[in-house]
Design a protein around this motif. Structure first.
Motif, PDB file in Angstrom:
ATOM      1  N   CYS A   1       0.848  -1.193   0.000  1.00 45.27           N
ATOM      2  CA  CYS A   1       0.000   0.000   0.000  1.00 45.27           C
ATOM      3  C   CYS A   1       0.886   1.247   0.000  1.00 45.27           C
ATOM      4  O   CYS A   1       1.789   1.373   0.827  1.00 45.27           O
TER       5      CYS A   1
ATOM      6  N   GLU B   1      -0.168   3.164   3.497  1.00 46.48           N
ATOM      7  CA  GLU B   1       0.071   2.538   4.798  1.00 46.48           C
ATOM      8  C   GLU B   1       1.427   1.833   4.872  1.00 46.48           C
ATOM      9  O   GLU B   1       1.910   1.528   5.962  1.00 46.48           O
TER      10      GLU B   1
ATOM     11  N   CYS C   1      -5.665  -0.722  -2.668  1.00 46.37           N
ATOM     12  CA  CYS C   1      -5.736  -1.291  -1.322  1.00 46.37           C
ATOM     13  C   CYS C   1      -7.168  -1.129  -0.793  1.00 46.37           C
ATOM     14  O   CYS C   1      -7.926  -0.301  -1.298  1.00 46.37           O
TER      15      CYS C   1
ATOM     16  N   CYS D   1      -7.975   0.342   1.717  1.00 48.05           N
ATOM     17  CA  CYS D   1      -8.093   1.713   2.234  1.00 48.05           C
ATOM     18  C   CYS D   1      -8.332   2.730   1.116  1.00 48.05           C
ATOM     19  O   CYS D   1      -8.534   3.910   1.374  1.00 48.05           O
TER      20      CYS D   1
HETATM   21 ZN   LIG Z   1      -3.862   0.877   2.255  1.00 45.84          ZN
END
Ligand SMILES: [Zn+2]
Ligand SMILES: NC(=O)c1ccc[n+]([C@@H]2O[C@H](COP(=O)([O-])OP(=O)(O)OC[C@H]3O[C@@H](n4cnc5c(N)ncnc54)[C@H](O)[C@@H]3O)[C@@H](O)[C@H]2O)c1
Length: 241
Positions: free
Chosen positions: A127, A130, A148, A150
């Motif tokens: 990611c 992150e 991802c 997220c």
């Molecule tokens: Zn992520």
């Protein structure tokens, strides 16, 4: 058959501590193109567009399309006799350390455990927000560029030009090189630093430096022994498998 000295056979026979560094050449006979081979994957495309953080920032879709194709190609390749000889040597010599610049996963597929991956893994994604990394073996990827959970972009979990090597990997590799009594440099053009510094380091700390390649490289003048031949032919003979 390539010539192997009695001295080297003796060192290996006496169970001296061995470390090996492999490069794209060991996977050549599995059908994975090397970096600089003509007709290789890298031939038609600009390296700076595909294997740098700047290229990815400019055009993530293009970079991912290329990596998707590369993942597809490598997933159709199997380990060869060279990978298998190293895996079997590792099983019989617990203090053997295998260091690779390759991202193709063929050492693990051959059964080598604890391989030190200097340049990451083609079948892992990371990611960009992150920093977390996970395995993803899907071929082809369902979405290009992949995202991802997220919402952020994922990137291949490999080391691009201008990036630092994964935390810990270089340190482990350096330690293994220093401790080795025999260091094998296999199928690498010995041009890409810092990996290329490992054979030198091993030799400075007293290792017998052996190069296995189909041609001479910038490392050859430093090697105590140069074995000219394809890795899949030389390694089973050298490592006795
Ligand atoms: Zn992520
Ligand atoms: N398989 C892979 O994962 C893969 C493939 C291409 C590039 N890369 C990446 O590109 C960089 C390239 O550096 P490199 O030095 O590993 O590769 P390289 O392509 O620069 O050099 C390959 C070397 O292997 C030798 N070789 C070719 N066929 C061989 C054989 N059958 N047996 C023994 N030697 C053989 C060549 O003479 C050459 O010296 C690395 O950072 C690596 O991460 C990885």
């Amino acid at each position: 058959m390539a010539a192997i000295s009695a001295r080297l056979r003796d060192l290996l026979g006496r169970g001296r501590r061995v470390a090996a560094l492999t490069g794209a050449g060991i996977s050549a006979e599995s059908g994975v193109p090397t970096f600089r081979s003509p007709g290789g994957f890298w031939d038609n495309e600009s390296l700076l567009d595909l294997a740098t953080p700047q290229g990815f920032a400019r055009d993530p879709r293009r970079v991912w399309a290329w990596y998707d194709a590369r993942r597809r190609q490598v997933s159709g390749c199997a380990p060869n006799a060279g990978h298998l000889a190293l895996a079997s040597f590792g099983r019989n010599h617990p203090d053997f350390r295998l260091i690779t610049q390759n991202v193709d996963g063929l050492h693990a597929a051959a059964g080598s455990a604890g391989v030190i991956l200097l340049h990451g893994d083609l079948f892992r994604v990371r990611c960009t927000e992150e920093g977390t990394s996970r395995e993803d073996r899907r071929v082809p990827l369902p979405e290009i560029p992949p995202r991802c959970a997220c919402g952020a972009l994922l990137r291949p979990d490999v080391v691009w030009f201008g990036e630092v090597l994964p935390e810990g990997a270089m340190q482990e590799a350096t330690g293994a090189a220093r401790r080795s009594k025999v260091f094998l440099s296999i199928g690498t053009s010995a041009l890409v630093y810092p990996a290329a510094a490992l054979p030198e380091l091993a030799k400075r700390h007293g290792a017998y430096l052996v190069e296995i390649n189909v041609e001479e490289t910038p490392l050859s003048p430093l090697a105590d022994e140069l074995i000219l031949g394809p890795a899949a032919g030389v390694l089973p003979d050298l490592l006795g498998t």
